[in-house]
Design an enzyme around this catalytic site. Structure first.
Site, PDB file in Angstrom:
ATOM      1  N   GLY A   1       2.176  -4.881   0.352  1.00 24.04           N
ATOM      2  CA  GLY A   1       2.119  -5.392  -1.021  1.00 24.04           C
ATOM      3  C   GLY A   1       3.480  -5.281  -1.689  1.00 24.04           C
ATOM      4  N   SER A   2       4.211  -4.220  -1.353  1.00 25.70           N
ATOM      5  CA  SER A   2       5.553  -4.055  -1.914  1.00 25.70           C
ATOM      6  C   SER A   2       6.456  -5.188  -1.450  1.00 25.70           C
ATOM      7  CB  SER A   2       6.147  -2.716  -1.471  1.00 25.70           C
ATOM      8  OG  SER A   2       5.296  -1.662  -1.853  1.00 25.70           O
TER       9      SER A   2
ATOM     10  N   ASP B   1      -4.190  -4.704  -6.532  1.00 30.02           N
ATOM     11  CA  ASP B   1      -5.355  -3.845  -6.762  1.00 30.02           C
ATOM     12  C   ASP B   1      -6.572  -4.636  -7.203  1.00 30.02           C
ATOM     13  OD1 ASP B   1      -3.611  -1.818  -6.278  1.00 30.02           O
ATOM     14  OD2 ASP B   1      -3.371  -1.214  -8.364  1.00 30.02           O
TER      15      ASP B   1
ATOM     16  N   SER C   1      -2.043  -6.554  -1.550  1.00 29.82           N
ATOM     17  CA  SER C   1      -1.752  -5.465  -0.616  1.00 29.82           C
ATOM     18  C   SER C   1      -2.954  -5.249   0.291  1.00 29.82           C
ATOM     19  CB  SER C   1      -1.475  -4.165  -1.369  1.00 29.82           C
ATOM     20  OG  SER C   1      -1.521  -3.065  -0.467  1.00 29.82           O
TER      21      SER C   1
ATOM     22  N   HIS D   1      -6.827  -0.435  -0.255  1.00 30.73           N
ATOM     23  CA  HIS D   1      -7.079  -1.661  -1.023  1.00 30.73           C
ATOM     24  C   HIS D   1      -8.373  -2.350  -0.557  1.00 30.73           C
ATOM     25  CE1 HIS D   1      -3.173  -1.591  -3.221  1.00 30.73           C
ATOM     26  NE2 HIS D   1      -3.038  -0.635  -2.344  1.00 30.73           N
TER      27      HIS D   1
ATOM     28  N   ASN E   1      13.464  -9.713   6.786  1.00 25.59           N
ATOM     29  CA  ASN E   1      12.391  -9.983   7.746  1.00 25.59           C
ATOM     30  C   ASN E   1      11.237  -9.088   7.344  1.00 25.59           C
ATOM     31  OD1 ASN E   1      10.559 -10.222   9.747  1.00 25.59           O
ATOM     32  ND2 ASN E   1      11.921  -9.673  11.432  1.00 25.59           N
TER      33      ASN E   1
HETATM   34  C1  LIG Z   1      -0.262  -2.582  -8.270  1.00 20.73           C
HETATM   35  C2  LIG Z   1       0.346  -2.339  -6.923  1.00 20.73           C
HETATM   36  N1  LIG Z   1       1.337  -3.126  -6.509  1.00 20.73           N
HETATM   37  C3  LIG Z   1       1.922  -2.951  -5.306  1.00 20.73           C
HETATM   38  C4  LIG Z   1       1.498  -1.965  -4.456  1.00 20.73           C
HETATM   39  C5  LIG Z   1       2.195  -1.776  -3.129  1.00 20.73           C
HETATM   40  O1  LIG Z   1       1.395  -2.112  -2.031  1.00 20.73           O
HETATM   41  P1  LIG Z   1       1.764  -1.539  -0.579  1.00 20.73           P
HETATM   42  O2  LIG Z   1       1.344  -0.112  -0.539  1.00 20.73           O
HETATM   43  O3  LIG Z   1       0.962  -2.402   0.356  1.00 20.73           O
HETATM   44  O4  LIG Z   1       3.221  -1.703  -0.396  1.00 20.73           O
HETATM   45  C6  LIG Z   1       0.469  -1.108  -4.843  1.00 20.73           C
HETATM   46  C7  LIG Z   1       0.028  -0.029  -3.930  1.00 20.73           C
HETATM   47  O5  LIG Z   1      -0.974   0.591  -4.077  1.00 20.73           O
HETATM   48  C8  LIG Z   1      -0.119  -1.299  -6.112  1.00 20.73           C
HETATM   49  O6  LIG Z   1      -1.093  -0.491  -6.537  1.00 20.73           O
END
Ligand SMILES: Cc1ncc(COP(=O)(O)O)c(C=O)c1O
Length: 442
Positions: free
Chosen positions: A87-88, A195, A216, A221, A289
């Protein structure tokens, strides 16, 4: 059938037996087993998909990734879904896409302002800073923990170009107000939907309102691939830009295994490259990447089949807990949806009210001592973390509620792995605490 196909069938049949032996359903032992705040919920199908993909040994994104992207974009009713490895990464690709020179004058440039909130997850904010953009923070409402729409309007200045916000813990922010602001001021909108998969606003799925949405698939999730994420959009130009940033910055958009999708692989002119330089190796962005493997996508394909059931279970668990905790509303601010929304809840947020007679620390300590997992509302106030204290930013209207979130808010789970026995254990722990029981030192 080939010998390999017969063996594959046998292996998958053994995987089903293995699943039964390794992951039997065991009755909950209150006080011993953890009532998790979130977790993977899976059956033999996920294991079979994973092993099936591993036996292909293609490893990088292939048939399962293609299938997931097709099925997921259909589910959302959008033209494109691009798998990424978290998700990041989805947020990084989404925000960075808006800086593309291919967007001409509309592209985001260093110093442009982006409206957001500080009560949230760090990697909603990080890509704003990583692209030399300036975040402008507004406060959140207590109870739904989304941005106060009136504050957003106040925060818009001459340099404001975008809104990047999460539907916190599954609660859609005011998409009427945000949509109007975006239209009026010609702002880009990115919905961090990490979320909130399955949440609806005026009956439309969140993540489908903005120019770009992000997801994510981390185990906490709504569906999981272990690590994974997705960028979604209904704008084919943005999809192509996002794909480029995800795939090393390349200009070529051939799918894996294809070589000349554009039909002009050796006959185009790019910059000062020699005419006809191989399009497969032309770079139009300073990229990354951030792709997934096919094994991750394979798990996601099995999870996607369960998504509607997961969403229903999250809602039912939320309603059950809300009902059980109503008697303590004088001391606990219980979570609520925003108007016109139907959240696909990520968690059950609670703010300990001023004058409750106990602190969040005491309540959290008691729950944890009773093997009930709790989490803070992510960073509380991002601006108070070492990473973000010196960043260029503006705050509009103060962040009093964000600080309250940092001091007094936490959440417990509603995820589908919480059955009635676990929920009853949680409700009973709250009841005992409210009657005055306290935990020893933890
Ligand atoms: C609102 C939100 N954005 C982004 C992320 C990041 O997701 P990931 O852990 O898959 O990188 C999270 C992670 O819980 C999140 O709660």
């Amino acid at each position: 059938m080939s010998a390999a196909s017969v063996l594959r069938e046998q292996i998958l049949s053994l995987v089903r037996q293995y699943h039964e032996a390794q992951f039997p359903v065991r009755p909950f032992a209150p006080g011993h087993d953890l009532a998790h705040y979130a977790g993977r919920v899976f059956d033999a199908e996920e294991l079979c998909h994973l092993v099936d993909s591993s036996l292909d040994f293609f490893l990088t994104a292939n048939r399962y990734a293609e299938r997931f992207e097709a099925e997921f974009s259909d589910y959302l009713g959008l033209s494109d879904a691009l798998l990424v490895n978290s998700g990041s990464s989805a947020n990084l690709v989404a925000v960075t896409s808006l800086t593309s020179p291919k967007l001409g004058e509309r592209r985001l440039k260093p110093g442009d302002e982006v409206l957001t909130v500080a009560a949230g997850f760090p990697t909603t904010l990080a890509p704003i800073l990583q692209n030399s953009l300036v975040p402008v923070f507004v406060d959140v409402n207590l109870g739904d923990y989304t941005a106060d729409p009136n504050r957003l309007a106040d925060a818009i200045g001459p340099k404001t170009r975008a809104i990047v916000m999460a539907h916190t813990l599954g609660v859609p922010f005011d998409l009427d107000a945000v949509g109007e602001l975006a239209k009026k001021h010609d702002l880009w909108l990115i919905e961090d939907n990490c979320d909130a998969l399955g949440s609806r606003y005026r009956d439309r799925l969140t993540g489908t309102f903005g120019h770009l949405g992000t997801m994510s698939f981390y185990p906490a999730h709504h569906i999981t691939m272990g690590e994974g994420g997705c960028v979604v959009t209904n704008d084919e130009r943005l999809a192509r830009i996002a794909r480029s940033f995800r795939d090393w910055g390349r200009d070529c958009y051939c799918a894996g295994g294809e070589s000349n999708t554009c039909g002009t692989r050796f006959s185009q002119q790019f910059g000062t490259l020699p005419h006809g330089f191989d399009h497969k190796y032309v770079y139009s962005h300073v990229g990354y990447n951030l792709k997934v493997t096919d094994m991750q996508a394979a798990i996601g394909c099995a999870q996607l089949q369960k998504l509607d059931t997961f969403i229903a279970r999250r809602r039912a668990n939320f309603d059950w807990l809300l009902n059980a905790l109503r008697p303590y509303e004088d001391r606990l601010l219980l979570p609520r949806a925003t108007p016109h929304s139907a959240p696909s809840w990520f968690g059950f947020a609670i703010t300990v009210r001023d004058g409750a007679g106990f602190t969040r620390a005491e309540l959290v300590r008691f729950l944890e001592a009773n093997r009930i997992e709790t989490r803070s509302l992510f960073a509380g106030n991002l601006l108070r973390h070492p990473a973000f204290t010196g960043i260029p930013h503006r705050v509009v209207g103060g962040l009093a509620n964000t600080d309250t979130v940092m001091h007094q808010t936490f959440f417990v789970g509603v995820y589908p792995g919480l059955d009635r026995a676990r929920l009853e254990h949680m409700a009973s722990a709250f009841a005992r605490f409210m009657r005055g029981e306290r935990a020893g030192g933890l």
